[in-house]
Design a protein around this motif. Sequence first.
Motif, PDB file in Angstrom:
ATOM      1  N   ARG A  28       0.758  -1.377   0.101  1.00 55.84           N
ATOM      2  CA  ARG A  28       0.001  -0.116   0.044  1.00 55.84           C
ATOM      3  C   ARG A  28       0.804   1.099  -0.079  1.00 55.84           C
ATOM      4  NH1 ARG A  28      -4.947   1.055   0.347  1.00 55.84           N
ATOM      5  NH2 ARG A  28      -5.455  -0.793   0.805  1.00 55.84           N
ATOM      6  N   VAL A  29       0.584   1.960  -0.825  1.00 59.38           N
ATOM      7  CA  VAL A  29       1.538   3.522  -1.171  1.00 59.38           C
ATOM      8  C   VAL A  29       0.250   4.651  -0.893  1.00 59.38           C
ATOM      9  CG1 VAL A  29       2.556   4.787  -2.539  1.00 59.38           C
ATOM     10  CG2 VAL A  29       3.186   2.486  -2.437  1.00 59.38           C
ATOM     11  N   ALA A  30       0.310   5.392   0.135  1.00 60.20           N
ATOM     12  CA  ALA A  30      -0.549   6.243   0.499  1.00 60.20           C
ATOM     13  C   ALA A  30       0.118   7.489   0.844  1.00 60.20           C
ATOM     14  CB  ALA A  30      -1.327   5.963   1.717  1.00 60.20           C
ATOM     15  N   ASN A  74       1.341   9.752 -12.019  1.00 54.19           N
ATOM     16  CA  ASN A  74       2.602   9.695 -12.935  1.00 54.19           C
ATOM     17  C   ASN A  74       3.847   9.206 -12.147  1.00 54.19           C
ATOM     18  OD1 ASN A  74       3.399   9.069 -15.648  1.00 54.19           O
ATOM     19  ND2 ASN A  74       4.178  11.348 -15.740  1.00 54.19           N
ATOM     20  N   ALA A  75       3.686   9.081 -10.903  1.00 58.75           N
ATOM     21  CA  ALA A  75       4.795   8.717 -10.022  1.00 58.75           C
ATOM     22  C   ALA A  75       5.398   7.306 -10.468  1.00 58.75           C
ATOM     23  CB  ALA A  75       4.510   8.847  -8.657  1.00 58.75           C
ATOM     24  N   VAL A  76       6.544   7.282  -9.970  1.00 56.95           N
ATOM     25  CA  VAL A  76       7.349   5.574 -10.146  1.00 56.95           C
ATOM     26  C   VAL A  76       7.328   5.150  -8.757  1.00 56.95           C
ATOM     27  CG1 VAL A  76       9.079   4.492 -10.979  1.00 56.95           C
ATOM     28  CG2 VAL A  76       8.241   6.471 -12.633  1.00 56.95           C
ATOM     29  N   ILE A  77       6.930   3.934  -8.570  1.00 51.70           N
ATOM     30  CA  ILE A  77       7.032   3.354  -7.183  1.00 51.70           C
ATOM     31  C   ILE A  77       8.427   2.338  -7.542  1.00 51.70           C
ATOM     32  CG2 ILE A  77       6.357   1.736  -5.565  1.00 51.70           C
ATOM     33  CD1 ILE A  77       3.678   3.130  -6.565  1.00 51.70           C
ATOM     34  N   ASP A  78       9.460   2.151  -6.882  1.00 59.47           N
ATOM     35  CA  ASP A  78      10.605   1.615  -6.956  1.00 59.47           C
ATOM     36  C   ASP A  78      11.040   0.699  -5.819  1.00 59.47           C
ATOM     37  OD1 ASP A  78      12.618   0.259  -8.675  1.00 59.47           O
ATOM     38  OD2 ASP A  78      13.640   2.274  -8.896  1.00 59.47           O
ATOM     39  N   VAL A  89      10.781   3.177  -2.644  1.00 56.14           N
ATOM     40  CA  VAL A  89      10.924   4.649  -2.846  1.00 56.14           C
ATOM     41  C   VAL A  89      10.041   4.995  -4.107  1.00 56.14           C
ATOM     42  CG1 VAL A  89      13.513   4.737  -2.398  1.00 56.14           C
ATOM     43  CG2 VAL A  89      12.663   4.464  -4.697  1.00 56.14           C
ATOM     44  N   ILE A  90       9.608   6.469  -3.796  1.00 58.11           N
ATOM     45  CA  ILE A  90       8.686   6.953  -4.873  1.00 58.11           C
ATOM     46  C   ILE A  90       9.250   8.166  -5.563  1.00 58.11           C
ATOM     47  CG2 ILE A  90       6.433   8.026  -5.009  1.00 58.11           C
ATOM     48  CD1 ILE A  90       6.375   5.399  -3.376  1.00 58.11           C
ATOM     49  N   GLY A 102      13.465  11.510   2.549  1.00 56.78           N
ATOM     50  CA  GLY A 102      12.984  10.861   1.264  1.00 56.78           C
ATOM     51  C   GLY A 102      11.599  10.390   1.491  1.00 56.78           C
ATOM     52  N   THR A 103      10.757  10.619   2.678  1.00 61.29           N
ATOM     53  CA  THR A 103       9.260  10.241   2.888  1.00 61.29           C
ATOM     54  C   THR A 103       8.579  11.397   2.777  1.00 61.29           C
ATOM     55  OG1 THR A 103       9.612   9.979   5.107  1.00 61.29           O
ATOM     56  CG2 THR A 103      10.026   7.950   3.882  1.00 61.29           C
ATOM     57  N   SER A 104       9.081  12.736   2.903  1.00 62.09           N
ATOM     58  CA  SER A 104       8.154  13.844   3.275  1.00 62.09           C
ATOM     59  C   SER A 104       8.558  14.662   1.997  1.00 62.09           C
ATOM     60  CB  SER A 104       8.662  14.335   4.413  1.00 62.09           C
ATOM     61  OG  SER A 104       7.727  15.741   4.538  1.00 62.09           O
ATOM     62  N   PHE A 105       7.419  15.431   1.441  1.00 60.51           N
ATOM     63  CA  PHE A 105       7.449  16.316   0.352  1.00 60.51           C
ATOM     64  C   PHE A 105       6.349  17.315   0.184  1.00 60.51           C
ATOM     65  CE2 PHE A 105       4.294  13.172  -0.725  1.00 60.51           C
ATOM     66  CZ  PHE A 105       3.546  13.865  -1.559  1.00 60.51           C
TER      67      PHE A 105
END
Length: 107
Positions: A28-30, A74-78, A89-90, A102-105
């Motif tokens: 799950r990516v939220a 259009n993000a990339v989940i890697d 990572v996103i 790397g988890t906050s934007f």
Amino acid sequence: MNLPPKVTDRAFARLAEIGASDQGQALRVAVEGGGCSGFQYEIALDAPAEDDLVLEGQGQKVVVDTVSLPFLENAVIDFTEELIGARFVIENPNATASCGCGTSFSM
């Protein structure tokens, strides 16, 4: 038209390694409010919900809830392995700034 996020083969392969689908789980990516830049990613193994967008590959699933979907257009989940550790990572083209964790934007 909103383009859904993409998931790399490397991310699906890592999910297969840890046996996520064997346990009935998906990645799950939220996106949630908070973090040092305004928004933060929440990444965890979870059961898919009825209204999730389900991205499938290599017998594995990545799910995104409908509230988070516009933030991940259009993000990339890697998945990456570095000296400091391995993690999902996103790469988000919608983020205007991010912090060192790397988890906050921000958008």
